[in-house]
Design an enzyme around this catalytic site. Structure first.
Site, PDB file in Angstrom:
ATOM      1  N   ASP A 215       1.909   9.248  34.801  1.00  0.00           N
ATOM      2  CA  ASP A 215       0.979   8.116  34.699  1.00  0.00           C
ATOM      3  C   ASP A 215      -0.384   8.525  35.244  1.00  0.00           C
ATOM      4  O   ASP A 215      -0.477   9.153  36.307  1.00  0.00           O
ATOM      5  CB  ASP A 215       1.514   6.918  35.489  1.00  0.00           C
ATOM      6  CG  ASP A 215       0.736   5.650  35.184  1.00  0.00           C
ATOM      7  OD1 ASP A 215       0.911   5.112  34.082  1.00  0.00           O
ATOM      8  OD2 ASP A 215      -0.048   5.213  36.048  1.00  0.00           O
ATOM      9  N   ASN A 223     -11.655   3.134  32.484  1.00  0.00           N
ATOM     10  CA  ASN A 223     -12.005   2.371  31.281  1.00  0.00           C
ATOM     11  C   ASN A 223     -13.082   1.341  31.575  1.00  0.00           C
ATOM     12  O   ASN A 223     -14.022   1.154  30.792  1.00  0.00           O
ATOM     13  CB  ASN A 223     -10.761   1.668  30.719  1.00  0.00           C
ATOM     14  CG  ASN A 223     -10.011   2.527  29.713  1.00  0.00           C
ATOM     15  OD1 ASN A 223     -10.591   3.396  29.074  1.00  0.00           O
ATOM     16  ND2 ASN A 223      -8.729   2.283  29.575  1.00  0.00           N
ATOM     17  N   ASP A 232     -10.380   7.059  25.865  1.00  0.00           N
ATOM     18  CA  ASP A 232      -9.587   7.702  24.809  1.00  0.00           C
ATOM     19  C   ASP A 232      -9.741   9.224  24.860  1.00  0.00           C
ATOM     20  O   ASP A 232      -8.769   9.968  24.675  1.00  0.00           O
ATOM     21  CB  ASP A 232     -10.019   7.182  23.438  1.00  0.00           C
ATOM     22  CG  ASP A 232      -9.538   5.762  23.177  1.00  0.00           C
ATOM     23  OD1 ASP A 232      -8.686   5.280  23.942  1.00  0.00           O
ATOM     24  OD2 ASP A 232     -10.009   5.149  22.200  1.00  0.00           O
ATOM     25  N   ASP A 258      -1.499   4.447  29.242  1.00  0.00           N
ATOM     26  CA  ASP A 258      -1.875   5.702  29.897  1.00  0.00           C
ATOM     27  C   ASP A 258      -0.658   6.389  30.514  1.00  0.00           C
ATOM     28  O   ASP A 258      -0.789   7.198  31.429  1.00  0.00           O
ATOM     29  CB  ASP A 258      -2.933   5.445  30.967  1.00  0.00           C
ATOM     30  CG  ASP A 258      -2.440   4.475  32.047  1.00  0.00           C
ATOM     31  OD1 ASP A 258      -1.549   3.660  31.745  1.00  0.00           O
ATOM     32  OD2 ASP A 258      -2.959   4.523  33.178  1.00  0.00           O
TER      33      ASP A 258
END
Length: 341
Positions: A215, A223, A232, A258
């Site tokens: 993770d 973000n 991305d 993610d």
């Protein structure tokens, strides 16, 4: 012993529960959404059961988009692809066998025609026999021409089948690949995991294998700060780094958002922890830069949980144990790797 009436009554219970689930969540009773919930209550698909239970346990809403993803990932795609694959294989074998038969028939017809031509030359002076053989020779040439035409058409069909088979293979490959990161998607990962678990349980001398859950730490903040396009790009970079740390038969998959999952074949837990440590340090040491501008976004870290398969526990339980180890790593401060107990 259960009767047909009992089964019908049970199906009506599933149907009632399905309609209630749709109604309670304000969802449309479309065939796709109905199908997912019905399978869930019938306990007829372990992947759907696991995902829905995990979402419910996390207190998240099961919205229409999530349910449609489940439908196309675990119901429609697999059924359609498997059906097309079986049909294509049967059609290919049919044409291939027909092609073999026509090849034999064409060779036999050619030999027969040559024999008639020779006989015609030998008996050319016999007024009564010669016209008969001449007509047979003409008809034989006509049949040979017809067979040659069929053979050419069949060759064309074979080429088209090969092309369709290639397109189907490419479609199946796309259905197993995450569109953004180009690593495997969750469906492919879980299919391979459950197959590996079944092989392990049925083998007298099974090889160890492990699952790692990875993770990205504080990815939501990335973000929020830099935007989803940069997020991305980071996901693509991390996916490529994870893939660079595994060997041939191992699988890296984007498991959701993610989070990544890694299937390590022929790997003990000790070896998996060495891989996790090396992977974590490499990622932490890498400076994240924008692909086109070269702008630096600092460093990204990951947390990792690993678990080794235990006989007869099943793939879902193995993932749960790796997830719990990942949770420990996150809780303990992130940028860590833990082995499942």
């Amino acid at each position: 012993m259960s009767t047909t009436h009992d089964h019908i009554a049970q199906y009506w219970e599933y149907a009632d529960a399905t309609l209630k689930a749709l109604r309670d969540r304000g969802l449309r009773p479309t065939p796709e959404l109905y199908h997912v919930w019905f399978i869930y209550y019938a306990d007829d698909n372990p992947e759907i059961l696991r995902v829905i239970n995990a979402v419910k346990a996390g207190g998240e809403e099961l919205d229409e988009e999530t349910l449609l993803q489940l439908y196309y990932r675990y119901i429609f795609d697999r059924q359609a692809a498997d059906f097309l694959q079986r049909g294509m294989e049967d059609f290919f074998h049919l044409i291939e066998n027909s092609d073999d038969c026509l090849t034999t028939a064409r060779a036999d017809m050619r030999n027969y025609g040559e024999l008639l031509d020779q006989s015609l030359e030998t008996l050319s002076d016999h007024a009564h026999v010669s016209p008969v053989l001449s007509e047979l020779a003409t008809q034989t040439k006509g049949m040979k021409t017809t067979i040659d035409t069929l053979h050419q058409r069949l060759d064309g069909y074979l080429k088209r089948v090969v092309l369709l088979q290639r397109e189907l293979d490419e479609t199946r490959e796309r259905s197993y690949t995450d569109g953004l990161t180009r690593v495997s998607n969750r469906m492919h990962f879980e299919e391979q995991l459950f197959k590996l678990a079944a092989d392990y349980d049925s083998s007298e001398t099974p090889d160890p294998f492990c699952v790692m859950m990875v993770d990205l730490d504080q990815f939501k903040a990335v973000n929020d700060q830099f935007g989803h396009r940069i997020g991305d790009e980071i996901l693509v970079l991390i996916a490529s780094m994870l893939k660079a740390n595994i060997k041939g038969r191992d699988i890296v998959a984007r498991y959701g958002g993610d989070e990544f999952a890694i299937l390590l074949n022929h790997t003990s837990l000790d070896d998996a922890m060495h891989i996790a440590e090396d992977m974590r340090k490499r990622i932490a040491a890498c400076e994240i830069k924008a692909k086109h501008s070269g702008t630096s976004y600092g460093h990204m870290t990951v947390s990792v949980g690993a678990a080794q398969y235990v006989a007869n526990e099943g793939g879902a339980k193995l993932i749960d144990r790796a997830d719990n180890a990942l949770y420990r790593a996150k809780k303990d401060g992130r940028n860590r790797h833990f082995a499942a107990e």
